[in-house]
Design a protein around this motif. Structure first.
Motif, PDB file in Angstrom:
ATOM      1  N   CYS A  44       0.857  -1.196   0.000  1.00 13.49           N
ATOM      2  CA  CYS A  44       0.000   0.000   0.000  1.00 13.49           C
ATOM      3  C   CYS A  44       0.883   1.233   0.000  1.00 13.49           C
ATOM      4  O   CYS A  44       2.044   1.196   0.429  1.00 13.49           O
ATOM      5  CB  CYS A  44      -0.900   0.038   1.233  1.00 13.49           C
ATOM      6  SG  CYS A  44      -2.147  -1.275   1.320  1.00 13.49           S
ATOM      7  N   ASP A  45       0.323   2.336  -0.480  1.00 13.19           N
ATOM      8  CA  ASP A  45       1.032   3.619  -0.429  1.00 13.19           C
ATOM      9  C   ASP A  45       0.871   4.283   0.928  1.00 13.19           C
ATOM     10  O   ASP A  45       1.738   5.041   1.364  1.00 13.19           O
ATOM     11  CB  ASP A  45       0.490   4.552  -1.525  1.00 13.19           C
ATOM     12  CG  ASP A  45       0.672   3.971  -2.907  1.00 13.19           C
ATOM     13  OD1 ASP A  45       1.787   4.070  -3.453  1.00 13.19           O
ATOM     14  OD2 ASP A  45      -0.302   3.395  -3.440  1.00 13.19           O
ATOM     15  N   VAL A  46      -0.267   4.013   1.575  1.00 14.76           N
ATOM     16  CA  VAL A  46      -0.575   4.584   2.888  1.00 14.76           C
ATOM     17  C   VAL A  46      -1.082   3.472   3.792  1.00 14.76           C
ATOM     18  O   VAL A  46      -1.939   2.680   3.385  1.00 14.76           O
ATOM     19  CB  VAL A  46      -1.651   5.694   2.788  1.00 14.76           C
ATOM     20  CG1 VAL A  46      -1.937   6.298   4.158  1.00 14.76           C
ATOM     21  CG2 VAL A  46      -1.218   6.775   1.804  1.00 14.76           C
ATOM     22  N   TYR A  47      -0.523   3.413   5.003  1.00 15.05           N
ATOM     23  CA  TYR A  47      -1.018   2.476   6.010  1.00 15.05           C
ATOM     24  C   TYR A  47      -1.554   3.279   7.186  1.00 15.05           C
ATOM     25  O   TYR A  47      -0.874   4.180   7.684  1.00 15.05           O
ATOM     26  CB  TYR A  47       0.097   1.547   6.498  1.00 15.05           C
ATOM     27  CG  TYR A  47       0.612   0.595   5.451  1.00 15.05           C
ATOM     28  CD1 TYR A  47      -0.027  -0.618   5.209  1.00 15.05           C
ATOM     29  CD2 TYR A  47       1.751   0.903   4.697  1.00 15.05           C
ATOM     30  CE1 TYR A  47       0.449  -1.500   4.249  1.00 15.05           C
ATOM     31  CE2 TYR A  47       2.233   0.028   3.736  1.00 15.05           C
ATOM     32  CZ  TYR A  47       1.572  -1.176   3.516  1.00 15.05           C
ATOM     33  OH  TYR A  47       2.049  -2.035   2.567  1.00 15.05           O
ATOM     34  N   VAL A  48      -2.764   2.941   7.632  1.00 18.47           N
ATOM     35  CA  VAL A  48      -3.368   3.603   8.780  1.00 18.47           C
ATOM     36  C   VAL A  48      -3.598   2.558   9.866  1.00 18.47           C
ATOM     37  O   VAL A  48      -4.302   1.567   9.634  1.00 18.47           O
ATOM     38  CB  VAL A  48      -4.694   4.290   8.418  1.00 18.47           C
ATOM     39  CG1 VAL A  48      -5.279   4.991   9.646  1.00 18.47           C
ATOM     40  CG2 VAL A  48      -4.492   5.295   7.283  1.00 18.47           C
ATOM     41  N   ILE A  49      -2.989   2.776  11.032  1.00 21.20           N
ATOM     42  CA  ILE A  49      -3.194   1.884  12.168  1.00 21.20           C
ATOM     43  C   ILE A  49      -4.049   2.618  13.184  1.00 21.20           C
ATOM     44  O   ILE A  49      -3.635   3.635  13.740  1.00 21.20           O
ATOM     45  CB  ILE A  49      -1.861   1.450  12.803  1.00 21.20           C
ATOM     46  CG1 ILE A  49      -1.004   0.691  11.795  1.00 21.20           C
ATOM     47  CG2 ILE A  49      -2.122   0.559  14.023  1.00 21.20           C
ATOM     48  CD1 ILE A  49       0.034   1.535  11.093  1.00 21.20           C
ATOM     49  N   ASN A  50      -5.275   2.142  13.385  1.00 22.49           N
ATOM     50  CA  ASN A  50      -6.209   2.727  14.350  1.00 22.49           C
ATOM     51  C   ASN A  50      -6.048   1.951  15.651  1.00 22.49           C
ATOM     52  O   ASN A  50      -6.503   0.809  15.768  1.00 22.49           O
ATOM     53  CB  ASN A  50      -7.639   2.656  13.822  1.00 22.49           C
ATOM     54  CG  ASN A  50      -8.577   3.570  14.578  1.00 22.49           C
ATOM     55  OD1 ASN A  50      -8.165   4.272  15.510  1.00 22.49           O
ATOM     56  ND2 ASN A  50      -9.842   3.577  14.203  1.00 22.49           N
ATOM     57  N   THR A  51      -5.407   2.562  16.637  1.00 24.27           N
ATOM     58  CA  THR A  51      -4.890   1.836  17.785  1.00 24.27           C
ATOM     59  C   THR A  51      -5.859   1.764  18.956  1.00 24.27           C
ATOM     60  O   THR A  51      -6.823   2.529  19.060  1.00 24.27           O
ATOM     61  CB  THR A  51      -3.593   2.494  18.285  1.00 24.27           C
ATOM     62  OG1 THR A  51      -3.886   3.842  18.711  1.00 24.27           O
ATOM     63  CG2 THR A  51      -2.534   2.526  17.198  1.00 24.27           C
ATOM     64  N   CYS A  52      -5.556   0.830  19.855  1.00 28.10           N
ATOM     65  CA  CYS A  52      -6.299   0.643  21.103  1.00 28.10           C
ATOM     66  C   CYS A  52      -5.290   0.663  22.246  1.00 28.10           C
ATOM     67  O   CYS A  52      -4.149   0.237  22.079  1.00 28.10           O
ATOM     68  CB  CYS A  52      -7.034  -0.694  21.073  1.00 28.10           C
ATOM     69  SG  CYS A  52      -7.863  -1.124  22.628  1.00 28.10           S
ATOM     70  N   THR A  53      -5.710   1.155  23.409  1.00 31.03           N
ATOM     71  CA  THR A  53      -4.810   1.193  24.560  1.00 31.03           C
ATOM     72  C   THR A  53      -5.477   0.690  25.833  1.00 31.03           C
ATOM     73  O   THR A  53      -5.024   0.971  26.934  1.00 31.03           O
ATOM     74  CB  THR A  53      -4.245   2.617  24.771  1.00 31.03           C
ATOM     75  OG1 THR A  53      -3.163   2.575  25.699  1.00 31.03           O
ATOM     76  CG2 THR A  53      -5.322   3.561  25.274  1.00 31.03           C
ATOM     77  N   VAL A  54      -6.551  -0.093  25.688  1.00 32.30           N
ATOM     78  CA  VAL A  54      -7.251  -0.614  26.863  1.00 32.30           C
ATOM     79  C   VAL A  54      -6.332  -1.520  27.677  1.00 32.30           C
ATOM     80  O   VAL A  54      -6.351  -1.517  28.904  1.00 32.30           O
ATOM     81  CB  VAL A  54      -8.533  -1.359  26.439  1.00 32.30           C
ATOM     82  CG1 VAL A  54      -9.115  -2.157  27.597  1.00 32.30           C
ATOM     83  CG2 VAL A  54      -9.571  -0.361  25.936  1.00 32.30           C
ATOM     84  N   THR A  55      -5.500  -2.312  26.995  1.00 33.72           N
ATOM     85  CA  THR A  55      -4.574  -3.216  27.681  1.00 33.72           C
ATOM     86  C   THR A  55      -3.174  -3.048  27.106  1.00 33.72           C
ATOM     87  O   THR A  55      -2.980  -2.465  26.033  1.00 33.72           O
ATOM     88  CB  THR A  55      -5.009  -4.683  27.505  1.00 33.72           C
ATOM     89  OG1 THR A  55      -4.901  -5.030  26.115  1.00 33.72           O
ATOM     90  CG2 THR A  55      -6.436  -4.901  27.975  1.00 33.72           C
ATOM     91  N   HIS A  56      -2.195  -3.607  27.824  1.00 35.66           N
ATOM     92  CA  HIS A  56      -0.828  -3.611  27.299  1.00 35.66           C
ATOM     93  C   HIS A  56      -0.755  -4.395  25.994  1.00 35.66           C
ATOM     94  O   HIS A  56       0.051  -4.077  25.115  1.00 35.66           O
ATOM     95  CB  HIS A  56       0.132  -4.221  28.327  1.00 35.66           C
ATOM     96  CG  HIS A  56       0.486  -3.287  29.450  1.00 35.66           C
ATOM     97  ND1 HIS A  56       1.071  -2.057  29.234  1.00 35.66           N
ATOM     98  CD2 HIS A  56       0.337  -3.413  30.796  1.00 35.66           C
ATOM     99  CE1 HIS A  56       1.267  -1.459  30.403  1.00 35.66           C
ATOM    100  NE2 HIS A  56       0.828  -2.250  31.361  1.00 35.66           N
ATOM    101  N   ALA A  57      -1.596  -5.432  25.883  1.00 34.84           N
ATOM    102  CA  ALA A  57      -1.609  -6.214  24.648  1.00 34.84           C
ATOM    103  C   ALA A  57      -1.994  -5.346  23.460  1.00 34.84           C
ATOM    104  O   ALA A  57      -1.441  -5.479  22.361  1.00 34.84           O
ATOM    105  CB  ALA A  57      -2.578  -7.394  24.785  1.00 34.84           C
ATOM    106  N   GLY A  58      -2.945  -4.419  23.677  1.00 33.36           N
ATOM    107  CA  GLY A  58      -3.339  -3.506  22.610  1.00 33.36           C
ATOM    108  C   GLY A  58      -2.197  -2.608  22.191  1.00 33.36           C
ATOM    109  O   GLY A  58      -1.964  -2.377  20.994  1.00 33.36           O
TER     110      GLY A  58
END
Length: 443
Positions: A44-58
């Motif tokens: 891909c030309d652009v990668y978007v990572i929509n993150t989570c921080t509820v746990t350390h695993a996220g």
């Protein structure tokens, strides 16, 4: 691999249904500007990572996906957004492969920001107290899926002692009734049969933040008002709620469930613990008796409703006796399904400083014991539906040709027979296979 002329964007979404909804909105923005939607694991030309921080695993998974993107295409623009980016922008910035950091706001600017990227890292993360307006991202182009998520609320001011989300999402704010209806109409015109209303604190729809209260602002509408409008002004076969606190299922909302079968007979009611001492230390807004009474009220009004929950094991200081209380309470309530979490300390939350932190080994052992209770009651709920004829929304087809979908009360069904995506079909349920009910298509 040769790069296509048309730019390609790939998304990876971690976490909750709100994140899924926001990813769909951002995807629509890119498609409207001429991008092609690609697979994240491919070029891909652009990668978007929509993150989570509820746990350390996220957090860990977010970092892994960031690094993976540049490994696939070192020249790609990598955008990190969502709750991890909001609460820990310095940690995200420490990852060499990140180009653009967006928090939980200004996502409507994501395409412009990517287009203007000149090789110098950009960070656009607002302080949570500045997140006062609901970001109404307009779906200029609807993503074709079987069920549509529509985010109508953001922010949380409950401040449970274990939870980082109020710090990531800021104060309460809601999408206006008018804008919600406008977006819902687009989804309706695109042919969706089911709409899922999502929010960080969905039951607080229409409520104003403490900041706005200080200015004299008052609540204008409730979640029940919103649902009633959508029932009246749209023709969706189903309207589903993603998650709501048990204390926020008011009489108006419950009446809509009881009187209108277009309201899906499924409520996800977070419990978190089945012991009063633990609930108090968590700063949850109910005790077990209040929760029990709410469950009885809901089940009396809406027979057959599916009630699922979130449950945390290993909260700091949770004794064996308190955990046993949770096991017993969850078995008594008999949830149709349970989403289990092992407590994960989040820096900046009160519980992270509590004494008597539970070992990982004990958390794992308790999780397995609670999982056994969850699976037993899920099986019992599924067994009650064997032999019944149910209506299923067909959502996807597996590699072996099996069609899958959900009933309104969120039974996951595999269908034997000819089907078509995004269609309501009648199915005769005849067997259970793991977490799936199987049945035959009825012509």
């Amino acid at each position: 691999m040769e790069k296509k002329t048309r730019k390609i964007v790939g998304f990876h979404t971690l976490g909750c249904k709100v994140n899924q909804s926001e990813t769909e909105a951002m995807t629509a923005l890119f498609l409207h500007r001429g991008y092609e939607l690609g697979e994240f694991e491919q070029y891909c030309d652009v990668y978007v990572i929509n993150t989570c921080t509820v746990t350390h695993a996220g957090d860990r998974k977010s970092r892994q996906m960031i690094r993976r993107a540049k490994h696939i295409n070192p020249k790609a623009v990598v955008v990190v957004t969502g709750c991890y980016a909001q609460t820990s922008p310095e940690d995200v910035a420490a990852i060499e492969d990140v180009d653009i950091i967006l928090g939980t706001n200004k996502r409507h600017l994501i395409v412009d920001t990517v287009e203007r990227f000149d090789g110098k890292r950009q960070q656009m993360v607002e302080q949570k107290d500045n997140l006062v307006d609901f970001e109404e991202i307009t779906m200029e182009r609807v993503i074709q899926k079987a069920r549509a998520y529509l985010k109508v609320q953001d922010g949380c001011e409950q401040f449970c002692t274990y939870c980082i989300i109020p710090y990531a999402r800021g104060p309460l704010r809601s999408r206006s009734m008018e804008n919600t209806l406008r977006e819902a109409k687009k989804l309706e015109q695109a042919g969706f049969r089911e709409i899922i209303l999502t929010g960080i604190h969905l039951g607080a729809y229409g409520k104003v933040s403490e900041q706005e209260k200080a200015k004299g602002a008052i609540q204008q509408h409730t979640l029940a008002d919103l649902c009633e409008m959508l029932l009246s002004e749209t023709s969706f076969d189903r309207i589903r709620l993603s998650s709501i606190e048990p204390t926020e299922v008011d009489d108006h909302l419950l009446r809509l469930f009881a009187e209108n079968r277009r309201m899906c007979r499924h409520l996800h009611l977070p419990l978190q613990a089945g012991d009063d001492t633990v609930l108090e230390r968590m700063h949850r807004p109910y005790n077990t008796e209040q929760y029990r009474q709410e469950i009885a009220r809901i089940r009396t009004a809406v027979p057959g409703i599916a009630l699922s929950t979130d449950l945390m094991v290993g909260f700091p200081g949770e004794t064996e006796e308190q955990f046993a209380n949770s096991l017993s309470f969850c078995d008594e309530i008999a949830f149709s399904s349970m989403h289990l979490f092992k407590y994960s300390p989040r820096e900046g939350t009160p519980a992270a400083t509590y004494p008597d932190q539970i070992s990982n080994e004990e958390k794992e052992a308790r999780s397995k014991r609670m999982q056994a209770v969850a699976e037993k009651n899920m099986l019992r709920y599924m067994e009650r539906h064997l032999g019944q004829q149910v209506e299923v929304l067909v959502e996807e087809q597996t590699a072996d040709g099996t069609w899958l979908g959900h009933t309104d009360n969120y039974l996951h069904v595999a269908i034997e027979g000819p089907c078509q995506k995004n269609r309501m079909v009648q199915v005769q349920l005849d067997k259970i296979d793991g977490k799936l009910l199987k049945g035959k298509f009825i012509d």
